[in-house]
Design a protein around this motif. Sequence first.
Motif, PDB file in Angstrom:
ATOM      1  N   GLY A 278       6.535 -14.401 -19.485  1.00  0.00           N
ATOM      2  CA  GLY A 278       5.684 -15.124 -18.546  1.00  0.00           C
ATOM      3  C   GLY A 278       4.405 -14.414 -18.192  1.00  0.00           C
ATOM      4  O   GLY A 278       3.643 -14.908 -17.387  1.00  0.00           O
ATOM      5  N   GLY A 279       4.126 -13.235 -18.758  1.00  0.00           N
ATOM      6  CA  GLY A 279       2.918 -12.513 -18.413  1.00  0.00           C
ATOM      7  C   GLY A 279       1.744 -12.973 -19.227  1.00  0.00           C
ATOM      8  O   GLY A 279       1.771 -13.973 -19.907  1.00  0.00           O
ATOM      9  N   GLY A 280       0.677 -12.179 -19.182  1.00  0.00           N
ATOM     10  CA  GLY A 280      -0.494 -12.474 -19.968  1.00  0.00           C
ATOM     11  C   GLY A 280      -1.510 -13.290 -19.211  1.00  0.00           C
ATOM     12  O   GLY A 280      -1.364 -13.621 -18.049  1.00  0.00           O
ATOM     13  N   ALA A 281      -2.590 -13.647 -19.933  1.00  0.00           N
ATOM     14  CA  ALA A 281      -3.697 -14.355 -19.309  1.00  0.00           C
ATOM     15  C   ALA A 281      -3.249 -15.709 -18.795  1.00  0.00           C
ATOM     16  O   ALA A 281      -2.455 -16.411 -19.402  1.00  0.00           O
ATOM     17  CB  ALA A 281      -4.821 -14.519 -20.333  1.00  0.00           C
ATOM     18  N   GLY A 282      -3.763 -16.083 -17.648  1.00  0.00           N
ATOM     19  CA  GLY A 282      -3.469 -17.385 -17.077  1.00  0.00           C
ATOM     20  C   GLY A 282      -2.255 -17.422 -16.192  1.00  0.00           C
ATOM     21  O   GLY A 282      -2.039 -18.383 -15.467  1.00  0.00           O
ATOM     22  N   ALA A 283      -1.396 -16.394 -16.256  1.00  0.00           N
ATOM     23  CA  ALA A 283      -0.205 -16.395 -15.422  1.00  0.00           C
ATOM     24  C   ALA A 283      -0.595 -16.130 -13.969  1.00  0.00           C
ATOM     25  O   ALA A 283      -1.504 -15.369 -13.685  1.00  0.00           O
ATOM     26  CB  ALA A 283       0.775 -15.335 -15.897  1.00  0.00           C
ATOM     27  N   SER A 284       0.094 -16.788 -13.016  1.00  0.00           N
ATOM     28  CA  SER A 284      -0.189 -16.557 -11.610  1.00  0.00           C
ATOM     29  C   SER A 284       0.273 -15.160 -11.218  1.00  0.00           C
ATOM     30  O   SER A 284       1.229 -14.626 -11.784  1.00  0.00           O
ATOM     31  CB  SER A 284       0.517 -17.599 -10.750  1.00  0.00           C
ATOM     32  N   LYS A 285      -0.399 -14.584 -10.255  1.00  0.00           N
ATOM     33  CA  LYS A 285      -0.075 -13.221  -9.854  1.00  0.00           C
ATOM     34  C   LYS A 285       1.133 -13.208  -8.933  1.00  0.00           C
ATOM     35  O   LYS A 285       1.163 -13.928  -7.929  1.00  0.00           O
ATOM     36  CB  LYS A 285      -1.278 -12.587  -9.141  1.00  0.00           C
ATOM     37  N   PRO A 286       2.128 -12.378  -9.238  1.00  0.00           N
ATOM     38  CA  PRO A 286       3.257 -12.263  -8.317  1.00  0.00           C
ATOM     39  C   PRO A 286       2.839 -11.516  -7.061  1.00  0.00           C
ATOM     40  O   PRO A 286       1.963 -10.652  -7.089  1.00  0.00           O
ATOM     41  CB  PRO A 286       4.279 -11.466  -9.121  1.00  0.00           C
ATOM     42  N   VAL A 287       3.477 -11.841  -5.957  1.00  0.00           N
ATOM     43  CA  VAL A 287       3.134 -11.251  -4.664  1.00  0.00           C
ATOM     44  C   VAL A 287       4.009 -10.029  -4.391  1.00  0.00           C
ATOM     45  O   VAL A 287       5.233 -10.092  -4.508  1.00  0.00           O
ATOM     46  CB  VAL A 287       3.312 -12.282  -3.531  1.00  0.00           C
ATOM     47  N   VAL A 288       3.354  -8.924  -4.042  1.00  0.00           N
ATOM     48  CA  VAL A 288       4.054  -7.766  -3.493  1.00  0.00           C
ATOM     49  C   VAL A 288       3.841  -7.817  -1.979  1.00  0.00           C
ATOM     50  O   VAL A 288       2.709  -7.736  -1.499  1.00  0.00           O
ATOM     51  CB  VAL A 288       3.524  -6.443  -4.059  1.00  0.00           C
ATOM     52  N   ALA A 289       4.925  -7.991  -1.241  1.00  0.00           N
ATOM     53  CA  ALA A 289       4.846  -8.015   0.220  1.00  0.00           C
ATOM     54  C   ALA A 289       4.865  -6.581   0.724  1.00  0.00           C
ATOM     55  O   ALA A 289       5.827  -5.842   0.500  1.00  0.00           O
ATOM     56  CB  ALA A 289       6.013  -8.812   0.796  1.00  0.00           C
ATOM     57  N   MET A 290       3.797  -6.174   1.408  1.00  0.00           N
ATOM     58  CA  MET A 290       3.650  -4.797   1.882  1.00  0.00           C
ATOM     59  C   MET A 290       3.770  -4.779   3.405  1.00  0.00           C
ATOM     60  O   MET A 290       3.020  -5.458   4.103  1.00  0.00           O
ATOM     61  CB  MET A 290       2.299  -4.236   1.433  1.00  0.00           C
ATOM     62  N   ALA A 291       4.727  -4.019   3.921  1.00  0.00           N
ATOM     63  CA  ALA A 291       4.951  -3.970   5.367  1.00  0.00           C
ATOM     64  C   ALA A 291       3.751  -3.352   6.071  1.00  0.00           C
ATOM     65  O   ALA A 291       3.204  -2.342   5.630  1.00  0.00           O
ATOM     66  CB  ALA A 291       6.219  -3.189   5.680  1.00  0.00           C
ATOM     67  N   GLY A 292       3.353  -3.947   7.183  1.00  0.00           N
ATOM     68  CA  GLY A 292       2.234  -3.447   7.978  1.00  0.00           C
ATOM     69  C   GLY A 292       2.535  -3.607   9.460  1.00  0.00           C
ATOM     70  O   GLY A 292       3.687  -3.614   9.880  1.00  0.00           O
ATOM     71  N   GLY A 293       1.503  -3.762  10.254  1.00  0.00           N
ATOM     72  CA  GLY A 293       1.688  -3.890  11.698  1.00  0.00           C
ATOM     73  C   GLY A 293       1.905  -2.541  12.356  1.00  0.00           C
ATOM     74  O   GLY A 293       1.743  -1.478  11.759  1.00  0.00           O
ATOM     75  N   ARG A 294       2.317  -2.564  13.614  1.00  0.00           N
ATOM     76  CA  ARG A 294       2.414  -1.351  14.416  1.00  0.00           C
ATOM     77  C   ARG A 294       3.568  -0.456  13.979  1.00  0.00           C
ATOM     78  O   ARG A 294       3.521   0.763  14.200  1.00  0.00           O
ATOM     79  CB  ARG A 294       2.572  -1.729  15.892  1.00  0.00           C
ATOM     80  N   ALA A 295       4.606  -1.009  13.365  1.00  0.00           N
ATOM     81  CA  ALA A 295       5.774  -0.205  12.992  1.00  0.00           C
ATOM     82  C   ALA A 295       5.628   0.441  11.626  1.00  0.00           C
ATOM     83  O   ALA A 295       6.337   1.404  11.316  1.00  0.00           O
ATOM     84  CB  ALA A 295       7.037  -1.064  13.033  1.00  0.00           C
ATOM     85  N   PHE A 296       4.715  -0.062  10.778  1.00  0.00           N
ATOM     86  CA  PHE A 296       4.574   0.440   9.409  1.00  0.00           C
ATOM     87  C   PHE A 296       3.093   0.710   9.132  1.00  0.00           C
ATOM     88  O   PHE A 296       2.396  -0.102   8.533  1.00  0.00           O
ATOM     89  CB  PHE A 296       5.144  -0.561   8.407  1.00  0.00           C
ATOM     90  N   THR A 297       2.634   1.860   9.587  1.00  0.00           N
ATOM     91  CA  THR A 297       1.216   2.196   9.496  1.00  0.00           C
ATOM     92  C   THR A 297       0.908   3.196   8.386  1.00  0.00           C
ATOM     93  O   THR A 297      -0.250   3.524   8.168  1.00  0.00           O
ATOM     94  CB  THR A 297       0.729   2.788  10.832  1.00  0.00           C
ATOM     95  N   PHE A 298       1.937   3.701   7.687  1.00  0.00           N
ATOM     96  CA  PHE A 298       1.722   4.773   6.711  1.00  0.00           C
ATOM     97  C   PHE A 298       1.739   4.218   5.291  1.00  0.00           C
ATOM     98  O   PHE A 298       2.788   3.782   4.796  1.00  0.00           O
ATOM     99  CB  PHE A 298       2.831   5.831   6.801  1.00  0.00           C
ATOM    100  N   ARG A 299       0.604   4.241   4.640  1.00  0.00           N
ATOM    101  CA  ARG A 299       0.532   3.931   3.212  1.00  0.00           C
ATOM    102  C   ARG A 299      -0.831   4.382   2.706  1.00  0.00           C
ATOM    103  O   ARG A 299      -1.817   4.371   3.454  1.00  0.00           O
ATOM    104  CB  ARG A 299       0.759   2.446   2.931  1.00  0.00           C
ATOM    105  N   TYR A 300      -0.880   4.775   1.454  1.00  0.00           N
ATOM    106  CA  TYR A 300      -2.127   5.218   0.849  1.00  0.00           C
ATOM    107  C   TYR A 300      -2.888   4.014   0.280  1.00  0.00           C
ATOM    108  O   TYR A 300      -2.288   3.124  -0.345  1.00  0.00           O
ATOM    109  CB  TYR A 300      -1.857   6.241  -0.247  1.00  0.00           C
ATOM    110  N   ALA A 301      -4.201   4.004   0.478  1.00  0.00           N
ATOM    111  CA  ALA A 301      -5.020   2.871   0.036  1.00  0.00           C
ATOM    112  C   ALA A 301      -4.928   2.672  -1.469  1.00  0.00           C
ATOM    113  O   ALA A 301      -4.974   1.541  -1.966  1.00  0.00           O
ATOM    114  CB  ALA A 301      -6.475   3.095   0.455  1.00  0.00           C
ATOM    115  N   GLU A 302      -4.784   3.778  -2.205  1.00  0.00           N
ATOM    116  CA  GLU A 302      -4.756   3.673  -3.663  1.00  0.00           C
ATOM    117  C   GLU A 302      -3.511   2.950  -4.180  1.00  0.00           C
ATOM    118  O   GLU A 302      -3.509   2.420  -5.292  1.00  0.00           O
ATOM    119  CB  GLU A 302      -4.840   5.067  -4.289  1.00  0.00           C
ATOM    120  N   THR A 303      -2.434   2.931  -3.371  1.00  0.00           N
ATOM    121  CA  THR A 303      -1.227   2.219  -3.794  1.00  0.00           C
ATOM    122  C   THR A 303      -1.529   0.741  -3.992  1.00  0.00           C
ATOM    123  O   THR A 303      -1.188   0.148  -5.023  1.00  0.00           O
ATOM    124  CB  THR A 303      -0.111   2.397  -2.745  1.00  0.00           C
ATOM    125  N   GLU A 304      -2.159   0.141  -3.004  1.00  0.00           N
ATOM    126  CA  GLU A 304      -2.514  -1.279  -3.115  1.00  0.00           C
ATOM    127  C   GLU A 304      -3.506  -1.502  -4.248  1.00  0.00           C
ATOM    128  O   GLU A 304      -3.402  -2.488  -4.989  1.00  0.00           O
ATOM    129  CB  GLU A 304      -3.101  -1.772  -1.798  1.00  0.00           C
TER     130      GLU A 304
END
Length: 847
Positions: A278-304
């Motif tokens: 199912g990959g390759g050109a034209g395929a829709s991008k799958p969503v990675v849900a990344m925890a945020g908000g006040r309880a999850f503030t630690f992540r490196y910008a380069e990860t996203e």
Amino acid sequence: MVSTPTSRTLPRLVIAAPASGHGKTTVATGLMAALTRAGHDVSCHKVGPDYIDPGYHALATGKPGRNLDPHMVGEHRLVPLLLHGAGVGSDRPADVAIVEGVMGLYDGQIGGNGFSSTAHVATVTQTPVVLVVDISHASRSIAAVVQGMVAFDPSVRIVGVIVNKAGSARHAGEVVSALESTGVPVLGVLQRDDGIVAPSRHLGLVPADERDDAAHALDRLADQIAERIDLDQLLALARTAPDLDVEPWDPATEVHPPGGALASTSSGVLDADAPLSGGGAGASKPVVAMAGGRAFTFRYAETEELLRAAGCDVVTFDPLTDETLPEGTAGLYLGGGFPEVHAAGLAANAPLRDALRDAVESGMPTVAECAGLLYLCRSVDGVPMVGAIDADAVMSPRLTLSYRSVVVPTDQLMGVAGTRVTGHEFHRTKLVDAVEQSTAAWLLEGDGHGIGSDTLHASYLHTHWAGHPRIAQRFADAVHAHKPTAAAPRPSPVPAGPDVLTDTPSASLQNRQAQREGLAFHGDAELAEGLLDFAVNIHDDPRPTWLDEALRVDVGSYPDAAEAERAVARRHGRADHEVLATAGAAEAFMLVARMRAWKRPVVVHPQFTEPDAALLAAGHPPHHVVCDPANGFALDPTLVPSDADLVVIGNPTNPTSVLHPAQTIRMLLRPDRVVVVDEAFMDSVPGEQHSLAGTHLPGLLVVRSLTKLWSIPGVRAGYVLGAAHLLDELRTQQSPWSVSAQAIAAMTATTSEQALAEAARRTTRIAQHRAVLTDGLAELGIPFVAPSAPFVLARPGRGSHEKLRTAGYAVRRADTFPGLDDSWVRIAVRRPDTTRKLLATMRVELS
């Protein structure tokens, strides 16, 4: 012929200190803020793995905080990551990079002979160093300390000193005089000021995202830095940094989008050579849900950035407030933070805990680092969590803080067996149940740590994926290969109703017309002969004599707003070209609606409806994000769609009277998005707290109006503040001479010292008169929203609007505002005697 990298110019400085506690974070963050407010494009960096300081850096600059850590990413990546974070090679490179050090200048990894120290990073990146020195317990001895720091390692170039925590001018003078012998110039002297120290708790400073006052404190700090430190000399020293002959780091060269990605084999182990279904050109991008908000503030910008380069769509969700995962979620990233502090709130969100447990158990690729690990456990200190991991976590008296070098024990989600990975641990909790080595995520000196499988990675170790891009690739490929089960779509934050705009451009002409009619309703439509006016938000004090005189202008020539724009610029500490005079806020919204072909405009509601009307008229039907009355109509930035290219919000908001923290509004900013903040009532807020009018942030426009406070509804006077290139876009849409001579005179007159003093007096009276209204509503038992503006949103019940009108009082109906119904009314603040008449009538008519 061997090609060589292009020489890259980047003015830069490292802010270091002889030891922890000297004020590096305070000074570095203050410098970032002061330089940004002075109009410079500042990139912000932190030596070491710390997440908290970069949060304050991001607040100061409006850019993601970046980390430079040789242990985490490898020495050879320091310069490329520095250049990438500064945007070198892009269309908009930073003017200067400020790098905050860690611990003492020469303190690094234990037993590493200074490896990963501030000095190490400064040497590798060829960056001059400015020392921050706490002089509170010494005077002339400070010169010996500085001289020793200079002589200890000649490869480290110390170019300046900032004296911190001086007790008096005499004390500071003694230190500065002694420092002359070192040959290192003193760039400034800061006095003791406990008011600008960030609060701390068991793991250090409280993250900026958890401090409602962070932006306000930062503004005070920026003012002090600008006043007491020679920024011009500092910039001159930054420009002495040599050019760097290295290419900037590029996430697209570290990973590849789907096509030759990982897929599941019959054995269930991920195969690096198998084609992605199912990959390759034209395929829709799958969503990675990344925890945020006040309880999850630690992540490196380069990860996203790596995940996006690998063909994923990263969507942030808040485990404290969101009850479902983003639609189309195919992967989970739960980073670091403080779930132990927010345990009660996390536990209360049972629907999301259930959704996460189902997702993990279904085999959805999941990475959970530290806080994420705790969140997936059965409980934290007895408070129920997700329960996807059969373990409990408890607080421990011992802090675990250490660099780690670990090995992947078996082929699993984060790598193939034998892969060595570097990271760090930073926590004061522990798991009660020991994890079997056969299911471990890592091996550390032969012992198993965390939980690892083909689909789940959960451990205390924080990793920086820029240093190990194969982790990002492996996780992204697993996300592409995952086939999520059908789930109910994420509920829209927009409630159904006749006054809510459609989210698509396909609304019928009849629907569009109905929408326009609802949006065109304003408070003055409530007025009629014999009614006492509590509907129109115009201050009821008489205009000052000097303002009336200023409005008697010559109208015999075409108006020129240049003088008024200069006066407004001085009032807000902006450059002249950062101000655009308008015929009130209404014209400003019309110009914004027309400035671009908006693809996903968003208006945060309940809110003044003029932006909706302007967008609809321009052919850009807006999407609504409706704030929840259950939490006092507070803004939740995570509800704004990630693809929104325009966001409009009021502050304080009409009709709710809610004043949103500036820090919260800053969270709406991101590249390729314009955020418009309607501050029409900000001049009625004492000290204009949380105003962004004087703040220089990319993509930010602030709209102001003079109509309300100065009682001049017949003079349409306002202005827009923002970056010059955005105002140029607005000017191209503005009709010639749209701003009248009277409006120009009003803008000039109300920026004088005399006017500012009168504004302060009016603001004080508004607060006093508003208290009469709110105290009376409370006594009557009528619910209302805690107000910050010269009006109050109350909920006396359905039919109350008409009952009061029949009794002779005009209040503003609220059901034309998206998100409200006819149980609400907006009541303008009036003089106490008039307000008491209204309250007496409400007691009789609404009981």
